[in-house]
Scaffold this motif. Structure first.
Motif, mmCIF file in Angstrom:
data_model
loop_
_atom_site.group_PDB
_atom_site.id
_atom_site.type_symbol
_atom_site.label_atom_id
_atom_site.label_comp_id
_atom_site.label_asym_id
_atom_site.label_seq_id
_atom_site.Cartn_x
_atom_site.Cartn_y
_atom_site.Cartn_z
ATOM 1 N N UNK A 62 -23.807 -9.621 -2.066
ATOM 2 C CA UNK A 62 -23.595 -10.733 -1.141
ATOM 3 C C UNK A 62 -23.890 -11.959 -1.992
ATOM 4 N N UNK A 63 -22.876 -12.391 -2.728
ATOM 5 C CA UNK A 63 -23.112 -13.382 -3.775
ATOM 6 C C UNK A 63 -23.606 -14.710 -3.210
ATOM 7 N N UNK A 68 -29.774 -19.158 -7.162
ATOM 8 C CA UNK A 68 -29.455 -19.797 -8.449
ATOM 9 C C UNK A 68 -28.182 -19.197 -9.044
ATOM 10 N N UNK A 69 -27.184 -19.021 -8.204
ATOM 11 C CA UNK A 69 -25.898 -18.486 -8.664
ATOM 12 C C UNK A 69 -25.291 -19.372 -9.747
ATOM 13 N N UNK A 70 -24.757 -18.740 -10.789
ATOM 14 C CA UNK A 70 -23.909 -19.464 -11.748
ATOM 15 C C UNK A 70 -22.943 -18.462 -12.376
ATOM 16 N N UNK A 103 -7.939 -19.415 -0.048
ATOM 17 C CA UNK A 103 -8.783 -20.380 -0.755
ATOM 18 C C UNK A 103 -10.196 -19.827 -0.951
ATOM 19 N N UNK A 104 -10.721 -19.184 0.099
ATOM 20 C CA UNK A 104 -12.092 -18.656 0.002
ATOM 21 C C UNK A 104 -12.200 -17.545 -1.049
ATOM 22 N N UNK A 109 -17.077 -22.144 -5.375
ATOM 23 C CA UNK A 109 -18.045 -21.874 -6.446
ATOM 24 C C UNK A 109 -17.912 -20.442 -6.949
ATOM 25 N N UNK A 110 -17.597 -19.516 -6.023
ATOM 26 C CA UNK A 110 -17.737 -18.097 -6.371
ATOM 27 C C UNK A 110 -16.507 -17.467 -7.014
#
Ligand code: S5P
Length: 262
Positions: A62-63, A68-70, A103-104, A109-110
């Protein structure tokens, strides 16, 4: 009947390249365990995926809960998938109209489509959601699961909703390879869907928030599902994740062997 065939036999016949590769992986690695890695820190998620990697066929993320996702997290998870031989499933549960989910899935970001082999969608919006995701995913060799049922108490995904979801999967077989489901449905000529089932636990039956956990034996042997999705049973505080993952791998594989009667 795909329920009584081995993953390896099914791989040989499967027309979707990602489903084929996934079934081959399960057979090769002797595991039908997917880890639901619902952790909120990048370092903890990477550490868990590395520890549990040897025992799983699929890392479910579940990203959007990772604080601190990158891009480096994606690169590291992809490297771990290669190192340990597992695939990645972003449990995004898309639920909007076709144009929005395109788009999602591709952007933001993901950029889920760029790294997640498998993702999933609700069928509430109708078939446009599948067509939108398919436009993005098919050229990248991705595939989709539909949520036909849910594990939580009081779920509305049942009856006609489930039946229509199965019909939609048949209509878009080139991209839809299976279901999130609580049991296997009757096959029609040419069906070979992969059934992935959350709500699996060896030690507890409920979390007090509506989640309902069943034993792998019930899920795989008796109800005919293919993949067990396990989260807190493996990584909850006080547990040794590698040890627990091995327990679940063994239980899931034993139940599968009993089902196909090898
Ligand atoms: O019906 C569902 C569908 C899913 S994908 N019920 C679920 O629990 N899930 C997911 O499976 C949920 O989002 C979580 O990531 C995982 C179950 O985790 P556990 O800790 O309860 O084993």
């Amino acid at each position: 009947m795909s329920a009584t065939k081995s993953y390896g036999e099914r791989a040989k016949l499967h027309s979707n390249p990602t489903a084929k590769a996934f079934l081959e992986l399960m057979e090769r690695k002797k595991t039908n365990l997917s880890l639901a890695a619902d952790l909120t820190s990048k370092a903890a998620l990477i550490e868990l995926a590395d520890k549990v990697g040897p025992y799983i066929c699929l890392l479910k993320t579940h990203i959007d809960v990772v604080e601190d996702f990158d891009q480096d997290l994606v690169d590291q998870l992809t490297a771990l998938a290669k190192k340990h031989d597992f695939m990645i499933f972003e449990d995004r549960k898309f639920a909007d109209i076709g144009n929005t989910v395109k788009l999602q899935y591709s952007s933001g970001i993901y950029k889920i489509a760029s790294w997640s082999d498998i993702t999933n969608a609700h069928t509430v919006p109708g078939e446009g959601i599948i067509r939108g995701l398919r436009d993005i995913g098919l050229p990248l060799n991705r595939c989709l699961l539909l949520l036909a049922e849910m594990s939580s108490a009081g779920t509305l995904a049942k009856g006609d909703y489930t039946t229509t979801t199965v019909e939609l999967a048949r209509k878009y077989k080139d991209f839809v390879v299976g279901f999130i489901a609580m049991r296997r449905y009757e096959d029609k000529e040419g069906d070979d869907f992969i059934y992935m089932t959350p709500g699996v636990g060896l030690d507890q039956t409920t979390d007090g928030l509506g989640q309902q956990w069943k034993h792998p034996e019930v899920v795989v042997r008796d109800l005919g599902c293919d993949v067990i999705i396990v989260g807190r049973g493996i990584y909850d505080q006080g547990r040794d994740p590698a040890h627990e993952a091995q327990r679940y791998q063994e239980a899931g594989w034993k139940a599968y062997k009993e089902r196909i009667q090898l």
